[in-house]
Design a protein around this motif. Structure first.
Motif, PDB file in Angstrom:
ATOM      1  N   VAL A  70       0.858  -1.180   0.000  1.00 15.08           N
ATOM      2  CA  VAL A  70       0.000   0.000   0.000  1.00 15.08           C
ATOM      3  C   VAL A  70       0.897   1.233   0.000  1.00 15.08           C
ATOM      4  O   VAL A  70       1.687   1.426   0.928  1.00 15.08           O
ATOM      5  CB  VAL A  70      -0.952   0.013   1.211  1.00 15.08           C
ATOM      6  N   LEU A  71       0.777   2.032  -1.045  1.00 13.57           N
ATOM      7  CA  LEU A  71       1.538   3.268  -1.165  1.00 13.57           C
ATOM      8  C   LEU A  71       0.723   4.392  -0.542  1.00 13.57           C
ATOM      9  O   LEU A  71      -0.436   4.596  -0.897  1.00 13.57           O
ATOM     10  CB  LEU A  71       1.836   3.583  -2.631  1.00 13.57           C
ATOM     11  N   THR A  72       1.330   5.125   0.389  1.00 16.16           N
ATOM     12  CA  THR A  72       0.664   6.231   1.060  1.00 16.16           C
ATOM     13  C   THR A  72       1.416   7.505   0.737  1.00 16.16           C
ATOM     14  O   THR A  72       2.628   7.576   0.917  1.00 16.16           O
ATOM     15  CB  THR A  72       0.640   6.017   2.589  1.00 16.16           C
ATOM     16  N   ILE A  73       0.690   8.506   0.251  1.00 13.69           N
ATOM     17  CA  ILE A  73       1.274   9.807  -0.079  1.00 13.69           C
ATOM     18  C   ILE A  73       0.692  10.814   0.900  1.00 13.69           C
ATOM     19  O   ILE A  73      -0.523  10.930   1.027  1.00 13.69           O
ATOM     20  CB  ILE A  73       0.964  10.191  -1.536  1.00 13.69           C
ATOM     21  N   ASN A  74       1.558  11.529   1.596  1.00 12.42           N
ATOM     22  CA  ASN A  74       1.143  12.493   2.612  1.00 12.42           C
ATOM     23  C   ASN A  74       1.634  13.889   2.260  1.00 12.42           C
ATOM     24  O   ASN A  74       2.747  14.045   1.767  1.00 12.42           O
ATOM     25  CB  ASN A  74       1.715  12.118   3.984  1.00 12.42           C
ATOM     26  N   VAL A  75       0.796  14.876   2.543  1.00 11.68           N
ATOM     27  CA  VAL A  75       1.170  16.289   2.427  1.00 11.68           C
ATOM     28  C   VAL A  75       0.667  16.958   3.702  1.00 11.68           C
ATOM     29  O   VAL A  75      -0.522  16.879   4.012  1.00 11.68           O
ATOM     30  CB  VAL A  75       0.514  16.960   1.194  1.00 11.68           C
ATOM     31  N   PRO A  76       1.565  17.605   4.475  1.00 14.05           N
ATOM     32  CA  PRO A  76       1.095  18.237   5.711  1.00 14.05           C
ATOM     33  C   PRO A  76       0.138  19.393   5.431  1.00 14.05           C
ATOM     34  O   PRO A  76       0.206  20.036   4.388  1.00 14.05           O
ATOM     35  CB  PRO A  76       2.385  18.735   6.377  1.00 14.05           C
ATOM     36  N   ASN A  77      -0.748  19.620   6.385  1.00 13.98           N
ATOM     37  CA  ASN A  77      -1.731  20.701   6.248  1.00 13.98           C
ATOM     38  C   ASN A  77      -1.051  22.066   6.278  1.00 13.98           C
ATOM     39  O   ASN A  77      -0.121  22.273   7.050  1.00 13.98           O
ATOM     40  CB  ASN A  77      -2.753  20.652   7.386  1.00 13.98           C
ATOM     41  N   PRO A  78      -1.520  22.996   5.446  1.00 11.38           N
ATOM     42  CA  PRO A  78      -1.018  24.370   5.558  1.00 11.38           C
ATOM     43  C   PRO A  78      -1.582  25.003   6.832  1.00 11.38           C
ATOM     44  O   PRO A  78      -2.555  24.507   7.402  1.00 11.38           O
ATOM     45  CB  PRO A  78      -1.557  25.054   4.296  1.00 11.38           C
TER      46      PRO A  78
END
Length: 177
Positions: free
Chosen positions: A131-139
């Protein structure tokens, strides 16, 4: 004569399909097909939507995408134009034996980040089960909107629901006054 029932079914389905207006034909607007699609086509469309449109969620930690990529051995995650995340996967298989077959699969998915999210902070991780998980932190603006506040509970002491006896007592007290 064997093909006559098939032609009749086709004619029924064609009669249910909406007519394309000259306006739609000129501007190449697709007609509304959802009403006229045979049931199995609608099921296929729903399955494809579930299968190929992975759920993206916004949590306290940030924007997160998950993809099941267990069948692919070459994976790439790229950031384009500071707002688009591109995920590519490739799988090639050479079969041994008399037939000596070869199979190759490739997929490419593009995800547009919501406004305000910084593409420079994109991270990705691959679990052991594929399972590939892509994360971007919240602004900061989104973090402020998702901020929690604990609301204290005030105890009043009086019951919220009155029983029949309490209702009669309350009415006699108001009538005495």
């Amino acid at each position: 004569m064997r093909s006559l029932p098939m032609f009749l079914r086709m004619a029924e389905e064609m009669a249910r399909m909406p007519r394309v207006s000259p306006f739609q034909a000129f501007f190449h607007e697709p007609p509304v097909w959802s009403v006229a699609l045979p049931r199995n086509w609608q099921q296929i469309a729903r399955w494809q939507e579930r299968e190929f449109a992975p759920p993206a969620t916004v949590t306290k930690e940030g924007y997160q995408l998950t993809l099941d990529v267990k069948d692919y051995n070459e994976l790439k995650v790229k950031v384009l134009d500071d707002s688009v995340v591109l995920v590519e996967g490739k799988a090639e298989q050479q079969e041994e034996g008399d037939a000596g077959g070869y199979s190759s699969r490739h997929f490419m998915r593009r995800f547009v980040l919501p406004q305000g999210y910084e593409a420079d902070k994109v991270t990705s991780s691959l679990s052991s089960d594929g399972v590939l998980t892509i994360n971007v932190p919240n602004p900061p603006a989104v973090q402020e909107a998702l901020k929690e506040r604990v609301v204290p509970i005030e105890q009043t002491g009086a019951p919220a629901k009155k029983t029949a006896g309490q209702v009669e007592e309350g009415s006699t007290e108001t009538s005495k006054q």
